[in-house]
Design a protein around this motif. Structure first.
Motif, PDB file in Angstrom:
ATOM      1  N   LEU A 153     -10.070 -23.923 -21.830  1.00 17.28           N
ATOM      2  CA  LEU A 153     -11.101 -25.043 -22.690  1.00 17.28           C
ATOM      3  C   LEU A 153     -11.510 -25.893 -21.905  1.00 17.28           C
ATOM      4  O   LEU A 153     -12.824 -26.510 -22.401  1.00 17.28           O
ATOM      5  CB  LEU A 153      -9.855 -25.202 -23.649  1.00 17.28           C
ATOM      6  N   VAL A 154     -11.386 -26.293 -20.751  1.00 13.91           N
ATOM      7  CA  VAL A 154     -11.106 -27.584 -20.741  1.00 13.91           C
ATOM      8  C   VAL A 154     -12.680 -27.185 -19.662  1.00 13.91           C
ATOM      9  O   VAL A 154     -12.924 -28.089 -18.226  1.00 13.91           O
ATOM     10  CB  VAL A 154     -10.582 -28.518 -19.924  1.00 13.91           C
ATOM     11  N   ILE A 187     -24.569 -13.732 -13.611  1.00 10.00           N
ATOM     12  CA  ILE A 187     -24.141 -12.698 -13.941  1.00 10.00           C
ATOM     13  C   ILE A 187     -23.245 -13.052 -12.545  1.00 10.00           C
ATOM     14  O   ILE A 187     -21.991 -11.849 -12.986  1.00 10.00           O
ATOM     15  CB  ILE A 187     -25.635 -11.661 -13.015  1.00 10.00           C
ATOM     16  N   LYS A 188     -23.242 -14.035 -11.568  1.00  7.84           N
ATOM     17  CA  LYS A 188     -22.208 -13.948 -10.179  1.00  7.84           C
ATOM     18  C   LYS A 188     -20.911 -14.316 -10.424  1.00  7.84           C
ATOM     19  O   LYS A 188     -19.710 -14.043 -10.392  1.00  7.84           O
ATOM     20  CB  LYS A 188     -23.485 -14.668  -9.574  1.00  7.84           C
ATOM     21  N   THR A 189     -21.820 -15.248 -11.967  1.00  7.71           N
ATOM     22  CA  THR A 189     -19.857 -15.909 -11.754  1.00  7.71           C
ATOM     23  C   THR A 189     -19.668 -15.301 -13.129  1.00  7.71           C
ATOM     24  O   THR A 189     -17.924 -16.162 -13.307  1.00  7.71           O
ATOM     25  CB  THR A 189     -19.396 -17.222 -11.597  1.00  7.71           C
ATOM     26  N   GLY A 190     -20.149 -15.151 -14.225  1.00  8.06           N
ATOM     27  CA  GLY A 190     -19.468 -14.469 -15.921  1.00  8.06           C
ATOM     28  C   GLY A 190     -19.705 -16.514 -16.220  1.00  8.06           C
ATOM     29  O   GLY A 190     -19.233 -16.373 -17.604  1.00  8.06           O
ATOM     30  N   ARG A 191     -19.977 -17.558 -15.876  1.00 11.19           N
ATOM     31  CA  ARG A 191     -19.835 -18.869 -16.476  1.00 11.19           C
ATOM     32  C   ARG A 191     -21.399 -18.417 -17.292  1.00 11.19           C
ATOM     33  O   ARG A 191     -22.392 -18.261 -17.745  1.00 11.19           O
ATOM     34  CB  ARG A 191     -19.846 -19.809 -15.289  1.00 11.19           C
ATOM     35  N   GLN A 224     -16.779 -17.923 -26.449  1.00 17.09           N
ATOM     36  CA  GLN A 224     -16.705 -18.084 -27.532  1.00 17.09           C
ATOM     37  C   GLN A 224     -17.704 -18.667 -28.419  1.00 17.09           C
ATOM     38  O   GLN A 224     -17.278 -19.112 -29.204  1.00 17.09           O
ATOM     39  CB  GLN A 224     -15.368 -19.365 -27.247  1.00 17.09           C
ATOM     40  N   ASP A 225     -18.100 -19.975 -27.406  1.00 22.68           N
ATOM     41  CA  ASP A 225     -19.124 -20.363 -28.423  1.00 22.68           C
ATOM     42  C   ASP A 225     -20.445 -19.866 -28.139  1.00 22.68           C
ATOM     43  O   ASP A 225     -21.192 -20.565 -29.681  1.00 22.68           O
ATOM     44  CB  ASP A 225     -19.888 -21.543 -26.857  1.00 22.68           C
ATOM     45  N   TYR A 226     -20.557 -18.765 -28.109  1.00 22.92           N
ATOM     46  CA  TYR A 226     -21.691 -17.785 -28.122  1.00 22.92           C
ATOM     47  C   TYR A 226     -21.238 -16.517 -28.962  1.00 22.92           C
ATOM     48  O   TYR A 226     -22.019 -16.576 -30.117  1.00 22.92           O
ATOM     49  CB  TYR A 226     -22.264 -16.692 -26.776  1.00 22.92           C
ATOM     50  N   LEU A 227     -20.200 -16.478 -28.927  1.00 17.39           N
ATOM     51  CA  LEU A 227     -19.506 -15.373 -30.559  1.00 17.39           C
ATOM     52  C   LEU A 227     -18.851 -16.281 -31.663  1.00 17.39           C
ATOM     53  O   LEU A 227     -20.285 -15.821 -32.433  1.00 17.39           O
ATOM     54  CB  LEU A 227     -18.239 -14.855 -29.647  1.00 17.39           C
ATOM     55  N   ASN A 271     -21.636 -15.946 -35.169  1.00 13.64           N
ATOM     56  CA  ASN A 271     -20.740 -16.069 -36.599  1.00 13.64           C
ATOM     57  C   ASN A 271     -21.489 -17.016 -37.107  1.00 13.64           C
ATOM     58  O   ASN A 271     -20.672 -17.674 -38.171  1.00 13.64           O
ATOM     59  CB  ASN A 271     -19.377 -15.671 -36.685  1.00 13.64           C
ATOM     60  N   ASN A 272     -22.372 -17.704 -36.908  1.00 12.23           N
ATOM     61  CA  ASN A 272     -23.141 -18.429 -37.615  1.00 12.23           C
ATOM     62  C   ASN A 272     -22.321 -20.252 -37.535  1.00 12.23           C
ATOM     63  O   ASN A 272     -22.486 -21.335 -38.572  1.00 12.23           O
ATOM     64  CB  ASN A 272     -23.494 -18.644 -39.356  1.00 12.23           C
ATOM     65  N   LYS A 273     -22.113 -20.000 -36.457  1.00 14.64           N
ATOM     66  CA  LYS A 273     -21.430 -21.486 -36.524  1.00 14.64           C
ATOM     67  C   LYS A 273     -21.834 -22.417 -35.183  1.00 14.64           C
ATOM     68  O   LYS A 273     -21.705 -21.408 -33.768  1.00 14.64           O
ATOM     69  CB  LYS A 273     -19.588 -21.120 -35.726  1.00 14.64           C
TER      70      LYS A 273
END
Length: 388
Positions: A218-219, A335-339, A365-368, A372-374
């Motif tokens: 999370l951090v 694409i390189k790191t998935g960040r 998770q922020d994208y997900l 979901n409209n959050k």
């Protein structure tokens, strides 16, 4: 370069170092000694600095301390599979006044950062973070600080600075360079409701100990955006520390604090890293070894830094666009790191100080959540800071 403020590593530590394996870290460091002076810093990426200042401890009783045991523990560790060259520049002794120590630390850090060397500061009281912050005055327009601590340390800026009240001075002293302040691992019962309300009012970030322990990842985004990382040893639970260092039965364990240190190292933006509130005692081996391992993991992280956030080449990232409450949110995934990052379009050239903050680190998770409209919490707080 003016490093007159620095005293050499003690002969006792150097004699101990000579007995170590040739593969030990201490045998590979460039060390400031009485005999050889300040080492050559050509090619050095990380420099250790001890600061023997503790007079702003709100419980100060005049005791002296040294950092020899930490150095002995760190030197005895083995080198990772690193290309990083490390120096130990010795210690900044107490000045005539605390302000003199601040000046020495501020000047030393500024010199190192200009040379693209990351200072690793070993303290001393955590109010030294203020001097660390002021070192950036001429280096960058806005600064992000992450404090790993059980307390917010806001305090009353009208009162003299102390180790438990230095953040108020950072916020209110000119020049105003602070963009974001985040606390990782705060424990509610150590913080007044007024302080919690103020953190919310200023749109600063704060992560409870339980949140982080449940999901340490999370951090990572907040550390990825940090310039300064300051760790208070009181954020670590007492079972992990030596007798004189014990503070609270709750806190991070050794594995968690080392993971946080590694996240700080991996961040491309972290350019200074400090561990504070060290209180040596005869029963000192555990704290010294844990601090040595925290520094080791930070260096490990620095060695594995990947530049993946310029987004110039379209082949290196994926772009996602979502619509949340009539607000278009644009995400980027390396694409390189998935960040992941999220674009903040309102931080434009109108406010040149904030121009560099147009991309904010985030999680998948922020994208997900956006799908979901959050609205992501980090994005919202950055938006509100721009509106203050």
């Amino acid at each position: 370069m003016n490093f007159n403020f620095l005293s050499p590593v003690s002969d006792l530590v150097l004699a101990h170092n000579e007995l170590l394996s040739q593969q030990a870290l201490g045998r590979k460091l460039r060390i400031h000694s009485k005999q050889k002076g300040i080492p050559d810093l050509e090619g050095v990426s990380i420099a250790l600095i001890g600061v023997l200042e503790n007079r702003n401890d709100h419980n100060y009783i005049g005791e002296e301390f040294q950092l020899n045991e930490i150095r002995k523990a760190f030197y005895a560790l083995f080198h990772g599979s690193w290309n990083t060259i490390i120096a130990d520049l010795g210690d900044i002794n107490k000045g005539e006044s605390v302000e003199d120590t601040y000046f020495a630390l501020k000047t030393t850090i500024a010199i190192l950062i200009e040379k693209k060397i990351i200072p690793v500061i070993i303290g001393g009281t955590q109010d030294l973070t203020y001097a660390n912050y002021r070192a950036y005055d001429a280096l960058m327009p806005m600064v992000n600080i992450v404090n790993v601590d059980c307390k917010f340390n806001l305090g009353d800026s009208a009162k003299p600075i102390k180790n438990n009240s230095f953040v108020g001075k950072i916020i209110l002293d000119q020049p105003y360079n602070l963009f974001n302040y985040a606390t990782i691992g705060y424990q509610t019962y150590f913080n007044s409701q007024e302080e919690i309300d103020l953190m919310e009012k200023l749109y600063f970030e704060y992560y409870r100990l339980g949140q982080v322990s449940t999901n340490i990842a999370l951090v990572e985004p907040v550390l990825r955006d940090a310039n300064i990382v300051s760790i208070d040893l009181n954020s670590i639970k007492s079972a992990e520390l030596s007798l004189n260092q014990k503070y609270s039965p709750n806190g991070f364990d050794g594995k968690e604090i080392c993971a946080i240190a590694r996240y700080a190292g991996i961040s491309n933006k972290v350019s200074s890293f400090g561990i504070y509130e060290y209180k040596p005692s005869k029963d000192d081996e555990i704290t010294s070894m844990l601090m040595a391992q925290m520094i080791w993991y930070f260096i490990e992280g620095v060695n594995y830094r990947v530049k993946d956030d310029d987004f110039i080449d379209e082949n290196t990232y994926q772009k996602y666009i979502t619509l949340v409450e009539d607000q278009e949110l644009i995400f980027y995934k390396s694409i390189k790191t998935g960040r992941w990052w999220i674009e903040i379009p309102f931080l434009t050239e109108v406010n040149n100080k904030l121009k560099r903050h147009t991309l904010l680190s985030c999680m998948h998770q922020d994208y997900l959540d956006a799908c979901n409209n959050k609205i992501p919490d980090r994005w919202y707080k950055a938006f509100q800071k721009n509106c203050i």
